[in-house]
Design an enzyme around this catalytic site. Structure first.
Site, mmCIF file in Angstrom:
data_model
loop_
_atom_site.group_PDB
_atom_site.id
_atom_site.type_symbol
_atom_site.label_atom_id
_atom_site.label_comp_id
_atom_site.label_asym_id
_atom_site.label_seq_id
_atom_site.Cartn_x
_atom_site.Cartn_y
_atom_site.Cartn_z
ATOM 1 N N ARG A 87 50.776 55.865 73.753
ATOM 2 C CA ARG A 87 52.125 55.407 73.424
ATOM 3 C C ARG A 87 52.813 56.320 72.423
ATOM 4 O O ARG A 87 53.937 56.033 72.013
ATOM 5 C CB ARG A 87 52.040 54.020 72.823
ATOM 6 N N ARG A 170 60.155 46.145 69.572
ATOM 7 C CA ARG A 170 59.235 46.828 70.496
ATOM 8 C C ARG A 170 59.979 47.855 71.343
ATOM 9 O O ARG A 170 59.465 48.947 71.613
ATOM 10 C CB ARG A 170 58.535 45.798 71.395
HETATM 11 P P1 AMP Z 1 51.282 45.455 75.052
HETATM 12 O O1 AMP Z 1 50.518 44.266 75.464
HETATM 13 O O2 AMP Z 1 50.884 46.698 75.785
HETATM 14 O O3 AMP Z 1 52.780 45.224 75.098
HETATM 15 O O4 AMP Z 1 50.915 45.737 73.525
HETATM 16 C C1 AMP Z 1 51.134 44.764 72.530
HETATM 17 C C2 AMP Z 1 51.138 45.395 71.167
HETATM 18 O O5 AMP Z 1 49.867 46.010 70.903
HETATM 19 C C3 AMP Z 1 52.141 46.499 70.954
HETATM 20 O O6 AMP Z 1 53.455 46.017 70.640
HETATM 21 C C4 AMP Z 1 51.515 47.251 69.767
HETATM 22 O O7 AMP Z 1 51.678 46.511 68.570
HETATM 23 C C5 AMP Z 1 50.042 47.199 70.132
HETATM 24 N N1 AMP Z 1 49.646 48.352 70.973
HETATM 25 C C6 AMP Z 1 49.191 48.315 72.248
HETATM 26 N N2 AMP Z 1 48.907 49.542 72.696
HETATM 27 C C7 AMP Z 1 49.206 50.391 71.678
HETATM 28 C C8 AMP Z 1 49.154 51.801 71.531
HETATM 29 N N3 AMP Z 1 48.733 52.607 72.528
HETATM 30 N N4 AMP Z 1 49.540 52.329 70.337
HETATM 31 C C9 AMP Z 1 49.944 51.535 69.324
HETATM 32 N N5 AMP Z 1 50.043 50.213 69.394
HETATM 33 C C10 AMP Z 1 49.673 49.631 70.560
#
Ligand code: AMP
Length: 212
Positions: A87, A170
């Protein structure tokens, strides 16, 4: 073939990963799921990640990279989908090194393209099962009994970070830190842009038509 599924929050990475797991027996590596699991279990990792995840902020690179490193270590040759990682550009660079060290490679980087207004409506209406992770939407895919998972009977709730104030953060994080990763992979080749709108099955077929 190993894949990266790339796209903004709400683009359908998790939904498409679930289909790839079910039908192609790939292994999903979702950093968001791993953080939520660690937070539920209140592990040291979960405690470190919580303040970032709940606020809609990215978890610091070194924490995420260390976590992915551990998962890759235990793969045993199974094809995998990276969902929600990398990310940031430093994460993408670190991934390249982690893969090289294990003689692994990424066959396709799939960008799921969804207009911003649709992302907002998908995220704000999204509900998830706390037990099995099944995903619902208040309008387009409600649970048969409100608050109860059709699949496992678990509780269906809104993720804390799917509240509108956090969604905005986000998406800002995506624009600032994650969108540049797209150029990183475009330069490297092997990336494809897929229309992520419409029926789940139609999106899945578009992904398959790219040789996945
Ligand atoms: P997601 O379910 O992929 O939307 O991820 C939920 C949250 O997890 C994100 O808003 C970040 O806080 C954290 N997160 C997930 N993947 C990453 C990543 N590759 N780098 C940093 N934070 C992450």
């Amino acid at each position: 073939m190993n894949l990266i599924l790339f796209g903004p929050p709400g683009a359908g990475k998790g939904t498409q990963s679930a289909l790839l797991v079910e039908r192609l027996k790939m292994r999903q590596i979702s950093t968001g799921d791993l953080f939520r699991e660690a937070m539920n279990k209140q592990t040291a990792l979960g405690k470190r990640a919580k303040e970032f995840v709940d606020a809609g902020k990215l978890v610091p690179d070194e924490i995420v990279i260390g976590m992915v490193d551990e998962v890759l270590e235990k793969l045993n040759g199974q094809s995998f989908i990276l969902d929600g990682f990398p990310r940031t550009v430093p994460q993408a660079e670190a991934l390249a090194a982690l893969l090289l060290r294990r003689s692994l490679s990424i066959g396709r980087v799939v960008f799921l393209e969804v207009p911003r207004v649709e992302l907002l409506s998908r995220l704000s209406g999204r509900r998830v099962c706390t037990k099995c992770g099944a995903v619902y939407h208040v309008e387009s895919k409600p649970a048969k009994i409100q608050g109860v998972c059709d699949v496992c009977g678990g509780e269906v709730v809104q993720r804390k970070d799917d509240r509108e104030s956090v969604i905005r953060i986000r998406l800002e994080e995506y624009d600032q830190s994650t969108a540049p990763v797209k150029d990183f992979y475009k330069k490297a080749g092997r990336s494809v842009e897929i229309d992520g709108t419409g029926d789940t099955e139609a999106v899945f077929s578009r992904i398959r038509s790219q040789g996945v």
